[in-house]
Structure formats: structure tokens, C-alpha cells
Design an enzyme around this catalytic site. Structure first.
Site, PDB file in Angstrom:
ATOM      1  N   HIS A   6       0.818  -1.220   0.000  1.00  0.00           N
ATOM      2  CA  HIS A   6       0.000   0.000   0.000  1.00  0.00           C
ATOM      3  C   HIS A   6       0.847   1.263   0.000  1.00  0.00           C
ATOM      4  O   HIS A   6       0.385   2.318  -0.407  1.00  0.00           O
ATOM      5  CB  HIS A   6      -1.011  -0.038   1.141  1.00  0.00           C
ATOM      6  CG  HIS A   6      -2.124  -0.987   0.834  1.00  0.00           C
ATOM      7  ND1 HIS A   6      -2.110  -2.293   1.247  1.00  0.00           N
ATOM      8  CD2 HIS A   6      -3.225  -0.843   0.064  1.00  0.00           C
ATOM      9  CE1 HIS A   6      -3.181  -2.905   0.775  1.00  0.00           C
ATOM     10  NE2 HIS A   6      -3.884  -2.050   0.055  1.00  0.00           N
ATOM     11  N   ARG A  43     -10.514   3.690  -1.164  1.00  0.00           N
ATOM     12  CA  ARG A  43      -9.972   2.926  -0.028  1.00  0.00           C
ATOM     13  C   ARG A  43     -10.193   3.743   1.243  1.00  0.00           C
ATOM     14  O   ARG A  43      -9.381   4.622   1.556  1.00  0.00           O
ATOM     15  CB  ARG A  43      -8.474   2.682  -0.224  1.00  0.00           C
ATOM     16  CG  ARG A  43      -8.113   1.723  -1.354  1.00  0.00           C
ATOM     17  CD  ARG A  43      -6.612   1.498  -1.391  1.00  0.00           C
ATOM     18  NE  ARG A  43      -6.209   0.366  -2.190  1.00  0.00           N
ATOM     19  CZ  ARG A  43      -5.781   0.442  -3.448  1.00  0.00           C
ATOM     20  NH1 ARG A  43      -5.682   1.606  -4.042  1.00  0.00           N
ATOM     21  NH2 ARG A  43      -5.431  -0.650  -4.099  1.00  0.00           N
ATOM     22  N   ARG A  95     -15.307   1.308  -0.766  1.00  0.00           N
ATOM     23  CA  ARG A  95     -15.033   0.013  -0.150  1.00  0.00           C
ATOM     24  C   ARG A  95     -15.071   0.175   1.366  1.00  0.00           C
ATOM     25  O   ARG A  95     -14.469   1.110   1.904  1.00  0.00           O
ATOM     26  CB  ARG A  95     -13.656  -0.500  -0.569  1.00  0.00           C
ATOM     27  CG  ARG A  95     -13.355  -1.812   0.134  1.00  0.00           C
ATOM     28  CD  ARG A  95     -12.055  -2.393  -0.294  1.00  0.00           C
ATOM     29  NE  ARG A  95     -10.928  -1.600   0.168  1.00  0.00           N
ATOM     30  CZ  ARG A  95      -9.683  -1.819  -0.255  1.00  0.00           C
ATOM     31  NH1 ARG A  95      -9.449  -2.745  -1.160  1.00  0.00           N
ATOM     32  NH2 ARG A  95      -8.692  -1.099   0.202  1.00  0.00           N
ATOM     33  N   GLU A 113     -11.065 -11.203  -4.257  1.00  0.00           N
ATOM     34  CA  GLU A 113      -9.621 -11.061  -4.071  1.00  0.00           C
ATOM     35  C   GLU A 113      -9.027 -12.220  -3.272  1.00  0.00           C
ATOM     36  O   GLU A 113      -7.867 -12.180  -2.883  1.00  0.00           O
ATOM     37  CB  GLU A 113      -9.285  -9.713  -3.434  1.00  0.00           C
ATOM     38  CG  GLU A 113     -10.053  -9.367  -2.183  1.00  0.00           C
ATOM     39  CD  GLU A 113      -9.694  -7.999  -1.619  1.00  0.00           C
ATOM     40  OE1 GLU A 113      -8.742  -7.365  -2.087  1.00  0.00           O
ATOM     41  OE2 GLU A 113     -10.378  -7.568  -0.677  1.00  0.00           O
ATOM     42  N   ASN A 160      -4.473  -7.411  -6.571  1.00  0.00           N
ATOM     43  CA  ASN A 160      -3.298  -7.276  -5.698  1.00  0.00           C
ATOM     44  C   ASN A 160      -3.309  -8.400  -4.659  1.00  0.00           C
ATOM     45  O   ASN A 160      -2.293  -9.034  -4.396  1.00  0.00           O
ATOM     46  CB  ASN A 160      -3.308  -5.927  -4.964  1.00  0.00           C
ATOM     47  CG  ASN A 160      -3.344  -4.761  -5.917  1.00  0.00           C
ATOM     48  OD1 ASN A 160      -2.961  -4.914  -7.064  1.00  0.00           O
ATOM     49  ND2 ASN A 160      -3.807  -3.611  -5.463  1.00  0.00           N
ATOM     50  N   ASP A 161      -4.483  -8.602  -4.088  1.00  0.00           N
ATOM     51  CA  ASP A 161      -4.597  -9.678  -3.102  1.00  0.00           C
ATOM     52  C   ASP A 161      -4.808 -11.025  -3.763  1.00  0.00           C
ATOM     53  O   ASP A 161      -4.261 -12.027  -3.317  1.00  0.00           O
ATOM     54  CB  ASP A 161      -5.747  -9.385  -2.127  1.00  0.00           C
ATOM     55  CG  ASP A 161      -5.307  -8.422  -1.041  1.00  0.00           C
ATOM     56  OD1 ASP A 161      -4.185  -8.595  -0.537  1.00  0.00           O
ATOM     57  OD2 ASP A 161      -6.065  -7.497  -0.716  1.00  0.00           O
ATOM     58  N   ARG A 170       2.574  -9.840  -0.760  1.00  0.00           N
ATOM     59  CA  ARG A 170       2.681  -8.695  -1.672  1.00  0.00           C
ATOM     60  C   ARG A 170       3.650  -7.608  -1.207  1.00  0.00           C
ATOM     61  O   ARG A 170       4.037  -6.748  -1.989  1.00  0.00           O
ATOM     62  CB  ARG A 170       1.295  -8.108  -1.967  1.00  0.00           C
ATOM     63  CG  ARG A 170       0.617  -7.474  -0.773  1.00  0.00           C
ATOM     64  CD  ARG A 170      -0.844  -7.204  -1.059  1.00  0.00           C
ATOM     65  NE  ARG A 170      -1.101  -5.867  -1.525  1.00  0.00           N
ATOM     66  CZ  ARG A 170      -2.306  -5.332  -1.626  1.00  0.00           C
ATOM     67  NH1 ARG A 170      -3.380  -6.041  -1.354  1.00  0.00           N
ATOM     68  NH2 ARG A 170      -2.466  -4.100  -2.038  1.00  0.00           N
ATOM     69  N   CYS A 201      -9.947  -3.762 -10.086  1.00  0.00           N
ATOM     70  CA  CYS A 201      -9.336  -2.556  -9.513  1.00  0.00           C
ATOM     71  C   CYS A 201      -7.933  -2.794  -8.953  1.00  0.00           C
ATOM     72  O   CYS A 201      -7.409  -1.962  -8.224  1.00  0.00           O
ATOM     73  CB  CYS A 201     -10.236  -1.951  -8.450  1.00  0.00           C
ATOM     74  SG  CYS A 201     -10.547  -3.058  -7.070  1.00  0.00           S
TER      75      CYS A 201
HETATM   76  C1  PEP Z   1      -6.621  -5.468  -4.382  1.00  0.00           C
HETATM   77  O1  PEP Z   1      -6.410  -6.265  -3.460  1.00  0.00           O
HETATM   78  O2  PEP Z   1      -6.379  -5.723  -5.587  1.00  0.00           O
HETATM   79  C2  PEP Z   1      -7.184  -4.142  -4.117  1.00  0.00           C
HETATM   80  C3  PEP Z   1      -7.538  -3.356  -5.096  1.00  0.00           C
HETATM   81  O3  PEP Z   1      -7.281  -3.712  -2.848  1.00  0.00           O
HETATM   82  P1  PEP Z   1      -6.042  -3.330  -1.915  1.00  0.00           P
HETATM   83  O4  PEP Z   1      -4.857  -3.087  -2.802  1.00  0.00           O
HETATM   84  O5  PEP Z   1      -6.426  -2.119  -1.158  1.00  0.00           O
HETATM   85  O6  PEP Z   1      -5.873  -4.526  -1.040  1.00  0.00           O
HETATM   86 MG    MG Z   2      -7.201  -6.049  -1.527  1.00  0.00          MG
END
Ligand code: PEP
Ligand code: MG
Length: 589
Positions: free
Chosen positions: A198, A305, A341, A440, A463-464, A474, A511
Site C-alpha cells: 500500500h 480505499r 469500499r 480477491e 493485488n490480493d 505482496r 481494480c
Molecule cells: C486489491 O487487493 O487488488 C485491491 C484493489 O485492494 P487493496 O490493494 O487495497 O488490497
Molecule cells: Mg485487496
């Protein structure tokens, strides 16, 4: 102040694009950057009184939090604060500060910061693991007292910068990065972190180039070294030669030139040459970003977020505060869609107002929707605020980290209770506000057909999804190379989710950071996404790409790569194809 060393290069993980050149500022997280301020003899007693008042206030704050925590979490967690209170009541420490204020005629905050640093150092050198761990208590308490002595903002080390600098740090938390907004930070580089940590995501939001996961940048770079940060390639040049400087000057000019060209497509749709339109939305971390979205050509907010709202503060945001912020965000994009979210706390994002149990730092632990379901008090406050804001804009809401239908139902049950309360109180909200699910977690992708029956929309959080599918943390720079979005398992999960959404006739978007990565964008278009959400800074680049390709070609590309066996093959084939499909397009802008 240029060092006379020869040029050398460090390679890390490209986290946020752009090029920055400037002097390095090494940030030591344990340090409080308080400048000494002289005082007059007659101010000594005032300073001592200020110091005692700050201690008293800190004591009260800790006792209050301790009470809240023991009521709401576990009594065991509340005991952390006993150690904090002990630091505050340490007579030797207090006497040391008072004595130095009197003798050295310096302001309380400076003297206290020096004394607390000395204590932390002594504890860190003791060969006893229990006492060593007390260093973080000392620093926490130190911060709390200092916050009561000076303006809280001043405690963020970035304010110690009085000229533009490139920040070099072992690590930066997402909340540290959030507080860089509008500060004199040209770029940042860190020893640890991955592409989708993040902190990296936040850097993109701020439009600050970043290279993370450099492993030992803080050892190799010194304060005031002149450095160049190439956020596109993940490179840092220390003491660059004239030749390197010239090269990057040219690269910088080309970026500016590109940006100029993008100006002309800002208000045009992201439409392929054969007429398929893709909505490009922005991922937003801070409400302050909203007024800038228009210039990036975003047609909505695909992911807001909300957890950043909870960071860098000592209390939880109230319903009213959240309502005002969400309403402002929704109104800021007019009739465009905003997907809020709900709180996704945990992993690398945590908030200072709750003393977070260790488990929350784990990506597989008690976090996100799990935390919200366990803390309906916090969750309901947010749901009320979002629902109330829904009366003022085109708001959708989604839950993070849903693993299956059971969790969705539990969350929706709480949502129904909140709606009933609002109705009873005659408070307006949008009864039809769409409620979606982030896909995710692999289990959610696998049961996406079941979830699609009970959710209004899906947003795929790659991402997750990537980290959980491939068992690759990550934020971990050691495994950054293995974080492979093109892995066939990831592509299959995405495809499966799109199919499930299509069958149930619900909206599906994506996303994760891959939405803004040209190689992958082509795959996503080919998979049939009509809505993608990404860092605002990537939108025009991706729009340019979409306007230069045919959907049909992208679709065929996907049919081919879905048959390939490895992520490396998928990446290589897609990269080669992209060059063919959009010859003039530069992958790393
Ligand atoms: C993700 O996990 O892809 C996502 C968009 O949320 P975050 O990056 O905030 O976990
Ligand atoms: Mg996520």
C-alpha cells in the site's frame, strides 16, 4: 554537497512511475526530528509546566484507550498500555528532562525528544529480548507526548524537510506515505516492500516516483548524495555521472512531451479502434485527490480505499465526519459512479486509534471484513455514513476480502439492520444502493457463481488475489520476482469470475494494480472487461493504449494465452503482441 564517490546503481521494485533527481534524505524511523529552540530564563517554568501538562494529557489518553480496548477487545491487549504508563511515570526520565530544560534553556519538545532517544538507545542495546521490545513502547509514548507538545503534523519527519528531497527509508508505512501529501518529497526509495504494497500504491496516488524493495538502500545511500530515481524501471543511480544525468534529463522531457499529447484525449472515451468502450475509473486513497481526477480523465471512482481516513489520528472517525467526507467525494465526481469500499484494515494497513493485535498484521489473519464483522460498532458507523452519503451521489459500496456467501450474508445482515435504523429515524439514503463484493481471495473466485446470485456487482482485487493464489506476500521484496500476475492460475480465476458475473448478468470490474499495466490491460480488454479502475496517474496512458488497439485482436490474444502453461510464457507472448498491435505505444511511459 555532492559526494565524490563514483556512480553506482541499485535495482529494486518499480513501485510508482516517473523520474526524480535530487538530494537524498535518509529517514531514520526511530528519530524524532525536532529542532532545538532556545528559551529565555523566564520561560523555563512555562516550559516545565508545558512538559508536565503534555505528560498528564498523554497519561489520560492512554488510560482512555486502555479502557476502550479492555471493554471491546481483550483485556490482555489492554496490558500493553501498562508498559506505556510506566514509561510516562519514570521519575528518572522526567527529572532528566526538567533538569535539562533548566540548565540548557531549550524548549521542552526538543529536550524531551533527546532524552527519549537516549532511553530508546539504551534499551535497544540491552541483551534481553523483553527489554529490547520495550523500545517500541518508549518510542510510542515519546510520540504521544511530543504530539501534545507540538502540532501533530510536525511529528511526521517529512516536515523536517525544508527543501525538496528524495526520501530514503528502510520502510514507510502507508500512513507515513499518506502524510506526504503536498510535502516537499520528490520521490521515495525504500529497502523493503513490493509492487502492490500500500505504500507503493499511495506513492502513485501522490504522483511521486518510487522504488521499493532495494534491500539495503539505507546503507548504501548517504544523506545529501545526489540521486536519480527511475520509478518505471525500479532503478536508483547514486552519484550519477554527467552522462547519466543527461540521459535522464532527456527521458524526463519525453515524459512531459507524452503528457502533453495525452491532453488531447483527456475528454475522449477509452474506445478501441473497433468500437468497444471501456470505462476507466480511478482508485482513490485520499479525498484530496478527487478534485484532480478530471485532469487525469477518470470517468468515476472504482475504488475508494476508506481505511486512510482512519489513519494518522488518535481516535476513530465519527459517523458525521465520515458522512461529510463520503458525501464530498461523491459530489466531487458529479453524476459519475463512486465505489466505496468498506474498511479494509490489516495486512500492511493499520490504524493508530486501535491498538492492533499482532494477528492483524498478518495477511491471513483477523482483518478486513473479518474485523468489521467482529466489531459491528465500528462497521455500523461506517455503513450509516455510507448509506447517508448515498442520498447525495451515485454511490456503490463493496466489501473487501469476502471468502464466500456466508460472509456476504453476515455483512448484508448488519447492513439491513442499519438501513432499518435509518428508516426508523427518517434519515434519507438510497434504498437501491448497489452492494458488491471484492473478488480477491481464491475461494471467492471459485464460488463466484454462488456469490453472483447475492451480490450486485464484482470488483476483482488482483493485488490480493495474486498474493493469495501464489502464496507470495505482496509486501515482501524477497519474493517480488515471484509475484506473477500473468500466472495461468490467476488468469483462470479472473476468467472464471468474469464468466460468473456475465451469466448472472451483474457488473464486473477490476481494480488491482494490473489494470494500469499496459501488458495486462490488453489481456483484460480481451477477457471482456468494460470497466477498469487504476491509479489516476495511469489512466491517460491506458486510454491511449485502448484507443490504439482492436478489441478483436485483444480477444484473440487472450484465447491464445489461456492455453499457455506458465506466467513467463504469457508475459513474453503478450509483450511481443502488444508491440505488434500498438507499434508506437511505449510500455513504460
Ligand atoms: C486489491 O487487493 O487488488 C485491491 C484493489 O485492494 P487493496 O490493494 O487495497 O488490497
Ligand atoms: Mg485487496
Amino acid at each position: 554537497m555532492k559526494s565524490s564517490n563514483d556512480e553506482f546503481q541499485l535495482k529494486g521494485v518499480a513501485a510508482a512511475p516517473g523520474i526524480a533527481t535530487g538530494y537524498a534524505f535518509i529517514l531514520d524511523k526511530q528519530e524524532f526530528l525536532i529542532s532545538p529552540r532556545s528559551i529565555m530564563e523566564e520561560e523555563v517554568l512555562i516550559e516545565i509546566a508545558r512538559f508536565e501538562e503534555a505528560l498528564q494529557k498523554a497519561r489520560q489518553e492512554i488510560v482512555d484507550i486502555q479502557q476502550k480496548v479492555s471493554e471491546k477487545i481483550q483485556a490482555q491487549q489492554a496490558r500493553i498500555f501498562d508498559a506505556h504508563l510506566m514509561v510516562l511515570e519514570d521519575r528518572a526520565l522526567i527529572d532528566d528532562v526538567v533538569k535539562r530544560i533548566k540548565e540548557e534553556k531549550l524548549a521542552a519538545e526538543y529536550v524531551f525528544s533527546e532524552v527519549i532517544k537516549k532511553y530508546a538507545k539504551v534499551f535497544s542495546q540491552i541483551e534481553d529480548s523483553y527489554l529490547k521490545e520495550r523500545v517500541s513502547d518508549i518510542n510510542d509514548v515519546g510520540r504521544r507526548v511530543l504530539k501534545n507538545l507540538v502540532n501533530e503534523d510536525k511529528l511526521h519527519e517529512f516536515d523536517g524537510l525544508d527543501e525538496e528531497m528524495i526520501l530514503v527509508s528502510h520502510d514507510l508505512s502507508p500512513s507515513d506515505t499518506a502524510s506526504m501529501y503536498n510535502k516537499k518529497v520528490l520521490a521515495f526509495v525504500t529497502d523493503i516492500g513490493g509492487k502492490t504494497s500500500h505504500t507503493a500504491i499511495m506513492a502513485k496516488s501522490l504522483g511521486v516516483p518510487a522504488v521499493v524493495g532495494l534491500k539495503d538502500a539505507t546503507l548504501k545511500i548517504h544523506n545529501q548524495d545526489f540521486i536519480i530515481v527511475d520509478g518505471r524501471k525500479g532503478l536508483v543511480f547514486v552519484n550519477p555521472t554527467e552522462e547519466t544525468k543527461e540521459f535522464y534529463q532527456g527521458a524526463k522531457s519525453r515524459i512531459i512531451e507524452f503528457q502533453g499529447q495525452y491532453e488531447s484525449i483527456k475528454d475522449l472515451p477509452a474506445e478501441t479502434k473497433d468500437g468497444v468502450t471501456v470505462e476507466l475509473h480511478a482508485n482513490v486513497e485520499l479525498p484530496q485527490e478527487v478534485p484532480t481526477l478530471k485532469k487525469y480523465g477518470a470517468s468515476g471512482i472504482g475504488l475508494y480505499r476508506t481505511e486512510y481516513f482512519y489513519m494518522n489520528r488518535v481516535d476513530l472517525p465519527s459517523e458525521e465526519e465520515q458522512y461529510t467526507a463520503y458525501k464530498k467525494v461523491a459530489e466531487g465526481v458529479g453524476s459519475n459512479e463512486v465505489t466505496i469500499r468498506t474498511l479494509d484494515l490489516g495486512g500492511d494497513k493499520f490504524i493508530s486509534s486501535l491498538q492492533i493485535p499482532k494477528d492483524m498484521y498478518s495477511y491471513l489473519g483477523w482483518r478486513a471484513i473479518r474485523f468489521c464483522l467482529a466489531r459491528p460498532d465500528i462497521f455500523k458507523t461506517q455503513l450509516r455514513a455510507i448509506l447517508r452519503a448515498s442520498a447525495h451521489g451515485n454511490i456503490r459500496m463493496m466489501y473487501p476480502m469476502i471468502t464466500g456467501v456466508q460472509e456476504l450474508r453476515e455483512a448484508n445482515k448488519i447492513l439491513d439492520d442499519v438501513k432499518a435504523e435509518l428508516r426508523e429515524q427518517n434519515i434519507a439514503f438510497n434504498e437501491d444502493m448497489p452492494v458488491g463484493v471484492m473478488i480477491e481471495v481464491p475461494s471467492a473466485a471459485v464460488v463466484s457463481d454462488l456469490l453472483a446470485k447475492e451480490a450486485d456487482f464484482f470488483s476483482i482485487g488482483t493485488n490480493d488475489l495474486i498474493q493469495y493464489t501464489l502464496a507470495i506476500d505482496r509486501v515482501n521484496e524477497q519474493t517480488a520476482e515471484l509475484y506473477q500476475p500473468e500466472h495461468p492460475a490467476v488468469l483462470r480465476f479472473i476468467n472464471m469470475t468474469v464468466e460468473a458475473a456475465r451469466k448472472a448478468n451483474i457488473d464486473v470490474s477490476l481494480c488491482g494494480e494490473i489494470a494500469g499495466d499496459p501488458i495486462l490491460t490488453v489481456l483484460l480488454i480481451g477477457l471482456g472487461f468494460e470497466k477498469l479502475s487504476m491509479s489516476a496517474g495511469s489512466i491517460l496512458h491506458i486510454k491511449n493504449l485502448i484507443r490504439n488497439i482492436n478489441y478483436e485482436d485483444a480477444h484473440q490474444l487472450v484465447q491464445h494465452v489461456l492455453k499457455l502453461s506458465t506466467g513467463v510464457e504469457v508475459e513474453a507472448y503478450s509483450r511481443r503482441k502488444l508491440k505488434e498491435l500498438a507499434p508506437g505505444f511505449i510500455v513504460d511511459n
